[in-house]
Design an enzyme around this catalytic site. Structure first.
Site, PDB file in Angstrom:
ATOM      1  N   ARG A   1      51.285  26.831  -0.552  1.00 35.86           N
ATOM      2  CA  ARG A   1      52.022  27.635   0.441  1.00 35.86           C
ATOM      3  C   ARG A   1      53.013  26.762   1.206  1.00 35.86           C
ATOM      4  NH1 ARG A   1      50.202  28.129   5.310  1.00 35.86           N
ATOM      5  NH2 ARG A   1      48.041  28.574   4.799  1.00 35.86           N
TER       6      ARG A   1
ATOM      7  N   TYR B   1      73.266  46.135   1.835  1.00 35.93           N
ATOM      8  CA  TYR B   1      72.174  46.537   0.945  1.00 35.93           C
ATOM      9  C   TYR B   1      71.169  47.395   1.737  1.00 35.93           C
ATOM     10  CZ  TYR B   1      67.899  46.055  -1.751  1.00 35.93           C
ATOM     11  OH  TYR B   1      66.745  46.310  -2.428  1.00 35.93           O
TER      12      TYR B   1
ATOM     13  N   ASP C   1      75.377  37.028   2.977  1.00 36.36           N
ATOM     14  CA  ASP C   1      74.544  37.403   1.831  1.00 36.36           C
ATOM     15  C   ASP C   1      75.448  37.286   0.600  1.00 36.36           C
ATOM     16  OD1 ASP C   1      73.243  38.741  -0.231  1.00 36.36           O
ATOM     17  OD2 ASP C   1      72.250  40.153   1.112  1.00 36.36           O
TER      18      ASP C   1
ATOM     19  N   LYS D   1      68.571  38.940  -8.497  1.00 43.18           N
ATOM     20  CA  LYS D   1      69.769  39.423  -9.201  1.00 43.18           C
ATOM     21  C   LYS D   1      70.337  38.307 -10.088  1.00 43.18           C
ATOM     22  CE  LYS D   1      68.774  42.773  -6.383  1.00 43.18           C
ATOM     23  NZ  LYS D   1      69.314  42.963  -5.053  1.00 43.18           N
TER      24      LYS D   1
END
Ligand SMILES: *Cc1c(COP(=O)(O)O)cnc(C)c1O
Length: 388
Positions: A46, A98, A170, A195
């Site tokens: 983690r 988005y 972004d 993406k």
């Protein structure tokens, strides 16, 4: 190093005794310690893992930035950025973001006492008016999703800095292959690596890249404290996907330009939104700040029913959300990726179709659109005859 070389040759900094050509997968949650008092680079996945370090370094280099961070989704990365803010802070955001980012900002931030102003950032004067003394972040997408509006990164960065705020870009739509916002003055770049960066529709991931080591410390703290870092196998897949980023984007973009021009000249198409078309409002600005126009095309037909029929008639475009995949996709954003944006705030027309162009043959993709438009028109005509 040239960026084509950079994609496949980068120093993994890992001493592998077998000299494997691909960084091994460190599918482990824990690492043994040398001594009860020793501290070492990795102890618990983690907090850090070699596969994560490698992909974070690689993407930072590609974005021309200093420090990278990998998260378990694009939204987790965006959530880590807004985690820098406190109660009463204020964000200025593009009104064409988005849908998932919109949902996070509109439905989660008010609960944390953070205010958001939505503006059309293509006109910088709208941003000037939206600043107040609590503004800490300006958040933009350029090109925006799905209308492909272009915002001037350099101008907005200067404006943000004058107002002691950070600019977040972004960069999912173009990827660092086509646009490097940090080089234009942005403070933080964020990606849905789901993406283009991974490129194969098999990973959900997010990326942050920035230069400021103080902000980086806070992001690293959030990544560890909130447990949103990307897991080893996903990092490994993302590293593999990145190697072909240039090949994929160049091929997909060349086809996208052809398809955008084809659609623009089609009698049944009302408007095409693609920054590579000379009549696109942001054509000149995009050309100035980016190396290309990307792989996504949106278009309208003037009729929701007709648009739905086009989608039903395509054979090579998979009906699916998302973009940046090897296979071509088709979607109706108002009913899919942007359904969570309330009607009155949604800027995408109902009949807007979004295409994500893959690596298939461009003539095949154009023929398929041609038959889909033709068949949809025939069905439309038959329907009208029945009604009459
Ligand atoms: C998909 C997407 C996101 C969200 O990323 P996830 O990986 O789905 O969490 C954020 N921004 C843009 C522009 C996107 O397309």
């Amino acid at each position: 190093m040239n960026r084509w070389t950079q994609l496949v040759h980068f120093d993994s900094e890992i001493a592998d005794p077998y000299r494997s050509n691909v960084t091994p997968l460190y599918q482990t949650a824990t690492f043994a310690q040398d001594d009860v008092l020793s501290t070492q680079k990795y102890d618990y996945t983690r907090s850090g893992n070699p596969n994560r370090t490698i992909v974070e370094k690689q993407i930072a280099i590609l974005e021309n930035g200093k420090l990278g961070f990998a998260f378990n989704s694009g939204i987790a990365a965006i959530n880590a950025i807004v985690g820098l803010l406190q109660q009463q802070d204020h964000i200025i955001a593009s009104n064409d973001l988005y849908g998932g980012t919109f949902r996070l900002f509109a439905q989660r931030l008010p609960q944390r006492g953070i205010d958001v102003s939505w503006v059309d950032t293509t006109d910088v004067s709208n941003i000037v008016q939206a600043f107040n003394k609590n503004t800490k972040l300006v958040f933009i997408e350029t090109p925006s999703n799905p209308l492909q509006k272009i915002t001037d990164i350099k101008a907005v960065a200067e404006l943000a800095h004058k107002n002691s705020a950070l600019l977040v870009v972004d960069n999912t739509f173009l990827s660092p292959w086509l646009q490097q916002p940090l080089s234009l003055g942005a403070d933080i770049v964020v990606h849905s690596a789901t993406k283009h960066l991974s490129g194969h529709s098999d990973v959900t991931a997010g990326i942050i890249v920035l230069n400021d080591s103080e902000i980086a410390k806070q992001i690293a703290f959030i990544q560890n404290a909130e447990g949103c870092g990307l897991s080893p196998f996903e990092c490994w897949l993302l590293s593999r996907g990145l190697k072909t980023l240039g090949l994929r984007i160049e091929k997909q973009q060349t086809t996208a330009q052809k398809i955008a021009e084809y659609l623009q000249n089609h009698a049944l198409v009302k408007q095409v939104y693609y920054p590579g078309l000379k009549n696109h409002l942001g054509y000149a600005l995009n050309k100035k700040q980016a190396k290309g126009s990307g792989t996504v095309i949106s278009f309208t037909t003037g009729s929701l029913c007709f648009s739905q029929n086009i989608i039903r008639n395509t054979a090579l475009y998979t009906l699916s959300v998302s973009f940046g995949s090897l296979i071509s996709l088709i979607s109706l954003p108002s009913a899919m990726s942007h359904a969570s944006v309330p009607e009155q705030q949604r800027v995408a027309p109902h009949d807007l179709i979004r295409l994500s162009i893959g690596i298939e043959d461009s003539d095949d993709l154009i023929s398929d659109l041609q038959q889909a438009l033709q068949n949809a028109e025939q069905q439309h005509f038959n329907n009208r005859r029945e009604i009459a």
